[in-house]
Write a protein that holds these residues in place. Structure first.
Motif, PDB file in Angstrom:
ATOM      1  N   GLY A 159       0.817  -1.206   0.000  1.00  0.00           N
ATOM      2  CA  GLY A 159       0.000   0.000   0.000  1.00  0.00           C
ATOM      3  C   GLY A 159       0.851   1.256   0.000  1.00  0.00           C
ATOM      4  N   SER A 160       1.882   1.276   0.819  1.00  0.00           N
ATOM      5  CA  SER A 160       2.777   2.435   0.884  1.00  0.00           C
ATOM      6  C   SER A 160       3.506   2.636  -0.439  1.00  0.00           C
ATOM      7  CB  SER A 160       3.791   2.252   2.019  1.00  0.00           C
ATOM      8  OG  SER A 160       3.148   2.098   3.266  1.00  0.00           O
ATOM      9  N   ALA A 161       3.983   1.534  -1.017  1.00  0.00           N
ATOM     10  CA  ALA A 161       4.686   1.621  -2.298  1.00  0.00           C
ATOM     11  C   ALA A 161       3.750   2.131  -3.392  1.00  0.00           C
ATOM     12  CB  ALA A 161       5.250   0.250  -2.677  1.00  0.00           C
ATOM     13  N   ALA A 162       2.507   1.647  -3.376  1.00  0.00           N
ATOM     14  CA  ALA A 162       1.540   2.066  -4.389  1.00  0.00           C
ATOM     15  C   ALA A 162       1.237   3.558  -4.286  1.00  0.00           C
ATOM     16  CB  ALA A 162       0.245   1.254  -4.239  1.00  0.00           C
ATOM     17  N   VAL A 163       1.066   4.038  -3.065  1.00  0.00           N
ATOM     18  CA  VAL A 163       0.798   5.463  -2.867  1.00  0.00           C
ATOM     19  C   VAL A 163       1.974   6.300  -3.363  1.00  0.00           C
ATOM     20  CG1 VAL A 163       0.460   7.279  -1.149  1.00  0.00           C
ATOM     21  CG2 VAL A 163      -0.795   5.132  -0.942  1.00  0.00           C
ATOM     22  N   ILE A 229      -3.310  13.232   3.390  1.00  0.00           N
ATOM     23  CA  ILE A 229      -2.399  14.363   3.599  1.00  0.00           C
ATOM     24  C   ILE A 229      -0.954  13.924   3.407  1.00  0.00           C
ATOM     25  CG2 ILE A 229      -1.514  15.984   5.317  1.00  0.00           C
ATOM     26  CD1 ILE A 229      -4.334  16.091   6.489  1.00  0.00           C
ATOM     27  N   ALA A 230      -0.603  12.757   3.943  1.00  0.00           N
ATOM     28  CA  ALA A 230       0.758  12.242   3.775  1.00  0.00           C
ATOM     29  C   ALA A 230       1.062  12.002   2.303  1.00  0.00           C
ATOM     30  CB  ALA A 230       0.927  10.939   4.566  1.00  0.00           C
ATOM     31  N   ALA A 231       0.081  11.467   1.579  1.00  0.00           N
ATOM     32  CA  ALA A 231       0.278  11.190   0.159  1.00  0.00           C
ATOM     33  C   ALA A 231       0.527  12.473  -0.629  1.00  0.00           C
ATOM     34  CB  ALA A 231      -0.943  10.455  -0.397  1.00  0.00           C
ATOM     35  N   PHE A 232      -0.298  13.489  -0.406  1.00  0.00           N
ATOM     36  CA  PHE A 232      -0.141  14.735  -1.152  1.00  0.00           C
ATOM     37  C   PHE A 232       1.101  15.512  -0.732  1.00  0.00           C
ATOM     38  CE2 PHE A 232      -4.487  13.951  -2.431  1.00  0.00           C
ATOM     39  CZ  PHE A 232      -4.506  14.440  -3.724  1.00  0.00           C
ATOM     40  N   SER A 233       1.597  15.250   0.467  1.00  0.00           N
ATOM     41  CA  SER A 233       2.827  15.923   0.877  1.00  0.00           C
ATOM     42  C   SER A 233       4.015  15.447   0.045  1.00  0.00           C
ATOM     43  CB  SER A 233       3.103  15.689   2.369  1.00  0.00           C
ATOM     44  OG  SER A 233       3.469  14.339   2.618  1.00  0.00           O
ATOM     45  N   PHE A 234       3.894  14.254  -0.556  1.00  0.00           N
ATOM     46  CA  PHE A 234       4.948  13.774  -1.448  1.00  0.00           C
ATOM     47  C   PHE A 234       5.122  14.731  -2.628  1.00  0.00           C
ATOM     48  CE2 PHE A 234       4.412   9.277   0.139  1.00  0.00           C
ATOM     49  CZ  PHE A 234       5.707   9.144   0.600  1.00  0.00           C
ATOM     50  N   LEU A 235       4.037  15.339  -3.081  1.00  0.00           N
ATOM     51  CA  LEU A 235       4.133  16.260  -4.216  1.00  0.00           C
ATOM     52  C   LEU A 235       5.045  17.429  -3.884  1.00  0.00           C
ATOM     53  CD1 LEU A 235       0.411  16.421  -5.428  1.00  0.00           C
ATOM     54  CD2 LEU A 235       2.260  14.929  -6.229  1.00  0.00           C
ATOM     55  N   LEU A 236       4.943  17.925  -2.658  1.00  0.00           N
ATOM     56  CA  LEU A 236       5.813  19.020  -2.246  1.00  0.00           C
ATOM     57  C   LEU A 236       7.260  18.552  -2.119  1.00  0.00           C
ATOM     58  CD1 LEU A 236       3.601  20.767   0.468  1.00  0.00           C
ATOM     59  CD2 LEU A 236       3.632  21.093  -2.002  1.00  0.00           C
ATOM     60  N   ASP A 237       7.433  17.336  -1.623  1.00  0.00           N
ATOM     61  CA  ASP A 237       8.784  16.795  -1.498  1.00  0.00           C
ATOM     62  C   ASP A 237       9.427  16.587  -2.870  1.00  0.00           C
ATOM     63  OD1 ASP A 237       8.336  16.757   1.209  1.00  0.00           O
ATOM     64  OD2 ASP A 237       7.917  14.620   1.320  1.00  0.00           O
ATOM     65  N   PHE A 238       8.658  16.027  -3.801  1.00  0.00           N
ATOM     66  CA  PHE A 238       9.169  15.833  -5.159  1.00  0.00           C
ATOM     67  C   PHE A 238       9.528  17.172  -5.802  1.00  0.00           C
ATOM     68  CE2 PHE A 238       6.227  11.901  -5.439  1.00  0.00           C
ATOM     69  CZ  PHE A 238       7.191  11.113  -4.831  1.00  0.00           C
ATOM     70  N   TRP A 267       5.960   7.697   8.010  1.00  0.00           N
ATOM     71  CA  TRP A 267       4.672   8.205   8.492  1.00  0.00           C
ATOM     72  C   TRP A 267       3.514   7.550   7.740  1.00  0.00           C
ATOM     73  CZ3 TRP A 267       2.434  13.608   7.025  1.00  0.00           C
ATOM     74  CH2 TRP A 267       1.206  13.800   7.669  1.00  0.00           C
ATOM     75  N   LEU A 268       3.629   7.493   6.409  1.00  0.00           N
ATOM     76  CA  LEU A 268       2.589   6.892   5.584  1.00  0.00           C
ATOM     77  C   LEU A 268       2.397   5.419   5.926  1.00  0.00           C
ATOM     78  CD1 LEU A 268       0.651   7.104   3.129  1.00  0.00           C
ATOM     79  CD2 LEU A 268       2.598   6.437   1.700  1.00  0.00           C
ATOM     80  N   TYR A 269       3.489   4.686   6.061  1.00  0.00           N
ATOM     81  CA  TYR A 269       3.412   3.253   6.374  1.00  0.00           C
ATOM     82  C   TYR A 269       2.729   3.013   7.712  1.00  0.00           C
ATOM     83  CZ  TYR A 269       4.841  -1.443   7.729  1.00  0.00           C
ATOM     84  OH  TYR A 269       4.833  -2.752   8.154  1.00  0.00           O
ATOM     85  N   LEU A 270       3.089   3.796   8.713  1.00  0.00           N
ATOM     86  CA  LEU A 270       2.476   3.650  10.036  1.00  0.00           C
ATOM     87  C   LEU A 270       0.969   3.864   9.979  1.00  0.00           C
ATOM     88  CD1 LEU A 270       5.057   5.467  12.342  1.00  0.00           C
ATOM     89  CD2 LEU A 270       4.452   3.048  12.408  1.00  0.00           C
ATOM     90  N   GLU A 271       0.544   4.867   9.219  1.00  0.00           N
ATOM     91  CA  GLU A 271      -0.883   5.169   9.155  1.00  0.00           C
ATOM     92  C   GLU A 271      -1.633   4.112   8.359  1.00  0.00           C
ATOM     93  OE1 GLU A 271      -3.635   7.032  10.952  1.00  0.00           O
ATOM     94  OE2 GLU A 271      -1.596   7.826  11.082  1.00  0.00           O
ATOM     95  N   ILE A 272      -1.022   3.584   7.302  1.00  0.00           N
ATOM     96  CA  ILE A 272      -1.660   2.514   6.537  1.00  0.00           C
ATOM     97  C   ILE A 272      -1.750   1.255   7.381  1.00  0.00           C
ATOM     98  CG2 ILE A 272      -1.350   0.940   4.584  1.00  0.00           C
ATOM     99  CD1 ILE A 272      -0.313   3.244   2.946  1.00  0.00           C
ATOM    100  N   LEU A 273      -0.704   0.954   8.135  1.00  0.00           N
ATOM    101  CA  LEU A 273      -0.706  -0.207   9.026  1.00  0.00           C
ATOM    102  C   LEU A 273      -1.830  -0.079  10.055  1.00  0.00           C
ATOM    103  CD1 LEU A 273       0.959  -2.818   9.670  1.00  0.00           C
ATOM    104  CD2 LEU A 273       2.154  -1.453  11.399  1.00  0.00           C
ATOM    105  N   ARG A 274      -1.985   1.105  10.593  1.00  0.00           N
ATOM    106  CA  ARG A 274      -3.044   1.359  11.571  1.00  0.00           C
ATOM    107  C   ARG A 274      -4.431   1.177  10.936  1.00  0.00           C
ATOM    108  NH1 ARG A 274      -2.871   4.561  16.238  1.00  0.00           N
ATOM    109  NH2 ARG A 274      -0.880   5.473  15.572  1.00  0.00           N
ATOM    110  N   LEU A 275      -4.612   1.736   9.739  1.00  0.00           N
ATOM    111  CA  LEU A 275      -5.896   1.629   9.063  1.00  0.00           C
ATOM    112  C   LEU A 275      -6.242   0.167   8.766  1.00  0.00           C
ATOM    113  CD1 LEU A 275      -8.337   2.859   7.600  1.00  0.00           C
ATOM    114  CD2 LEU A 275      -6.902   3.051   5.558  1.00  0.00           C
ATOM    115  N   LEU A 276      -5.272  -0.591   8.287  1.00  0.00           N
ATOM    116  CA  LEU A 276      -5.511  -2.000   7.983  1.00  0.00           C
ATOM    117  C   LEU A 276      -5.906  -2.782   9.230  1.00  0.00           C
ATOM    118  CD1 LEU A 276      -2.585  -2.694   5.480  1.00  0.00           C
ATOM    119  CD2 LEU A 276      -5.027  -2.542   4.945  1.00  0.00           C
TER     120      LEU A 276
END
Length: 282
Positions: A159-163, A229-238, A267-276
């Motif tokens: 999931g993290s890799a896909a995002v 929010i974590a996903a869209f923050s990647f756009l700023l990082d890129f 951060w993204l991985y932790l939140e996806i793990l929590r959601l799952l």
């Protein structure tokens, strides 16, 4: 002036003459990693520490890819080894050792991230040490989750890799433009999430359940919001990494970029793990 959701990208290095590279003459930034592990501390000013030989050529996309790949590889390796060890410890009834590994990895990662962020350190040892510490923390945590919810680790990783890949495609295709207005919205969203998480943590310490982290419908919605929010923050990082390459910052700064991307990925991985885990609860 470019800003990133990640504190690791707040300042870029200076030229050999001691003057800022074009476009990076002002301080900027905002909370990045957020409340999950406390890595959203504001950065100090200054330039990442790079050796003189690293300044002989500018950073390239290959530099970023290789350094980020190496950092993720270390995190994954440390995580897998720790997860296997954690499962063995659970079988032996030694939960104390697992708790110690999680706390130790978390604290070491926190200290290293603060050093890298405040002192603007850009080198392999510090970035890879941070990656290893996060691997131990995530591995110990994931090992326990995997025993309770079999298959959750692979799902969280995929999931993290896909995002990450999707957001990279979104950025490269220009589907979402990184404009000043977009940056301001992201800064506000990140700041808001950080405050909510902090308040929730404080209330939880006093035994008050806000419903944001108990697996309820509200908790699921909140996790989805945080993941977004974590996903869209990647756009700023890129965008920040792209700008650094265009401005010709030193090649060794790629280690600093790798650190910043890794912070958001953790951060993204932790939140996806929590959601799952919420979705698999009875």
């Amino acid at each position: 002036m470019r800003t990133s959701s990640n504190p690791a990208f707040r300042n870029l290095p200076r030229s050999a003459a001691g003057t800022p590279y074009a476009g990076f003459d002002q301080p900027y930034g905002q909370p990045g990693y957020g409340a999950p592990a406390g890595y959203g501390a504001p950065m100090g000013y200054g330039a990442p520490r790079t050796s003189s030989d690293a300044a002989t050529r500018p950073m390239t996309v290959d530099d970023v890819v290789m350094k980020t790949g190496a950092s993720l590889g270390v995190t994954l390796l440390a995580g897998v080894i720790t997860a296997i060890w954690a499962q063995a410890q659970v079988a032996a009834g030694s939960m104390g050792a697992i708790t110690g590994a999680m706390i130790g990895g978390l604290l070491v990662g926190l200290v290293l991230s603060l050093i890298i962020t405040f002192k603007q350190v850009a080198n392999a040892p510090m970035t890879l040490a941070y990656a290893a510490a996060e691997g131990v923390f995530l591995g110990a945590l994931t090992g326990v989750f995997e025993l309770v919810y079999p298959g959750i680790a692979l799902q969280a990783i995929l999931g993290s890799a896909a995002v990450f890949v999707v957001m990279l495609v979104v950025y490269k295709t220009g589907a979402v433009k990184v404009t000043p207005k977009f940056r301001k919205w992201m800064i506000g969203a990140l700041g808001g999430v950080a405050i909510v998480m902090l308040v929730n943590l404080v209330l939880a310490l006093f035994g008050i359940n806000t419903g944001l982290r108990d697996g309820s419908g509200l908790a699921i919605v909140f996790s989805l919001v945080v993941i977004g929010i974590a996903a869209f923050s990647f756009l700023l990082d890129f965008d920040m990494a792209d700008e650094a390459i265009r401005q010709g910052v030193p090649a060794k700064f790629a280690w600093y970029v790798a650190f910043g991307l890794l912070v958001t990925l953790v951060w993204l991985y932790l939140e996806i793990l929590r959601l799952l885990s919420y979705l698999q609860q009875d």
